[in-house]
Design a protein around this motif. Structure first.
Motif, short mmCIF file in Angstrom:
data_model
loop_
_atom_site.label_atom_id
_atom_site.label_comp_id
_atom_site.label_asym_id
_atom_site.label_seq_id
_atom_site.Cartn_x
_atom_site.Cartn_y
_atom_site.Cartn_z
N ALA A 20 0.74 -1.33 0.04
CA ALA A 20 0.00 0.11 -0.06
C ALA A 20 0.78 1.32 -0.03
O ALA A 20 1.87 1.32 0.54
N ASN A 21 0.49 2.21 -0.64
CA ASN A 21 1.14 3.69 -0.93
C ASN A 21 1.17 4.28 0.51
O ASN A 21 -0.04 4.33 1.26
N PRO A 28 2.78 7.00 -10.17
CA PRO A 28 2.75 7.40 -11.76
C PRO A 28 1.16 7.06 -11.93
O PRO A 28 0.50 6.58 -11.49
N LYS A 29 0.91 7.48 -13.29
CA LYS A 29 -0.12 7.31 -13.88
C LYS A 29 -0.15 6.01 -14.71
O LYS A 29 0.68 5.44 -15.04
N LYS A 30 -1.30 5.02 -14.35
CA LYS A 30 -1.47 3.91 -15.18
C LYS A 30 -2.90 3.66 -15.56
O LYS A 30 -3.74 4.23 -14.83
N PHE A 247 0.72 -10.59 -11.38
CA PHE A 247 1.37 -9.46 -12.13
C PHE A 247 2.49 -9.71 -13.10
O PHE A 247 2.58 -9.48 -14.08
N LYS A 248 3.19 -10.81 -12.62
CA LYS A 248 4.48 -11.39 -13.50
C LYS A 248 4.13 -11.99 -14.57
O LYS A 248 4.88 -12.41 -15.43
N CYS A 283 2.59 -0.34 -7.16
CA CYS A 283 3.27 -1.78 -7.39
C CYS A 283 4.26 -1.53 -8.67
O CYS A 283 3.49 -1.46 -9.85
N PRO A 284 5.45 -1.81 -8.71
CA PRO A 284 6.32 -1.88 -9.76
C PRO A 284 6.04 -3.03 -10.85
O PRO A 284 6.39 -2.89 -12.01
#
Length: 287
Positions: A20-21, A28-30, A247-248, A283-284
């Motif tokens: 969590a941020n 960033p914008k996603k 996500f991977k 999340c990177p």
């Protein structure tokens, strides 16, 4: 809908790299969409305020959940599209479906229900939708009935394709039960045409169904065009869903869009959907 809390040890994630941020850095914008059912009470009270809140939270697109009689949230397709775009968002997809009657299942003739899709597809096209997703079906009584549904979905997919849209199916947990010793979800994946029917996997419900989303990505690569990124409440709060592994493997899944859905909340709904988006923005692994 009542939640089930069955979970195998194998479904638990490894230590997560998504967190969590903390609010200490700009995010960033996603391109992440929101399933508008997440703010269902807000939309019932004030559509314009709710769609503005969706945009201000940082989402870039929406998935509707209130189609009926040719309208979305009481608005014509054109009005809905204009309101969404005025808020700086894109119309992406919509949840809607028509169940087959017992008569249709017995006759294996779904022409009556298919006729309903003519206006429905036209309305979605006018609203700017790219995807139509069936959000539910009951567990059929037999594989023969399930096959009829697969044929029905192929036919809907063909009608959508002719109008420039794509048709898919969204799962809950009951699709992982067995019919005549065959897992319902597997049968659907194997008996629908990949060129006509995609699958919108709800990763939370898949875990609740005692299955691994990533295993499905590997077994049926490219079938999961849309993903519902969901948790018990806000994203990442339960520790139940292995989001990192998901996500991977987005490329293996064939995922083109991520859609957040929040059904239960620890905070006011607008704050919950923002916290869930911030989790993905932080999340990177989510590009």
């Amino acid at each position: 809908m009542k939640k089930l809390f069955l979970l195998s040890i194998a479904a638990l994630p490894l230590l997560a790299s998504c967190a969590a941020n903390t609010g200490s850095q700009a995010l960033p914008k996603k391109d992440i969409a929101l399933q508008l059912y997440s703010l269902r009470e807000d939309f019932q009270k004030d559509f314009d305020a709710a769609i503005k809140a969706t945009s201000e939270a940082g989402y870039t697109a929406v998935e509707a959940a209130s189609y009926g009689d040719g309208k979305f949230y009481g608005k014509t397709p054109e009005e809905f599209k204009a309101a969404v775009e005025a808020a700086g968002l894109t119309v992406l997809s919509s949840h809607t479906a028509k169940a087959l009657s017992e008569k249709e299942l017995q006759a294996k003739d779904f022409s009556e229900s298919l006729a309903w899709w003519g206006q429905t597809i036209a309305a979605h096209r006018a609203a700017g939708m790219k995807y139509i997703v069936a959000p539910w079906m009951d567990v059929p009584k037999s594989l023969a009935d399930l096959q009829t549904y697969c044929d029905y979905y192929n036919a809907i997919g063909q009608k959508c394709k002719e109008q420039g849209l794509l048709f898919g199916y969204h799962n809950h947990a009951h699709e992982f039960t067995k019919i005549e010793d065959v897992t319902m979800y597997d049968y659907m994946l194997e008996h629908t045409n990949p060129e006509l029917v995609f699958f919108q996997m709800d990763v939370y419900w898949t875990v609740i169904g005692q299955k691994s989303p990533v295993e499905y990505f590997q077994r049926y690569p490219g079938r999961f065009t849309l993903l519902h990124i969901k948790d018990y409440k806000e994203l990442g709060e339960s520790g139940m869903v292995g989001f990192d592994a998901i996500f991977k493997n987005l490329d293996k899944a064939g995922a083109k869009h991520l859609i957040v859905e929040v059904e239960q909340y620890s905070y006011p709904p607008a704050e919950s959907v923002k916290r869930s988006l911030d989790y993905l923005l932080s999340c990177p692994l989510v590009k």
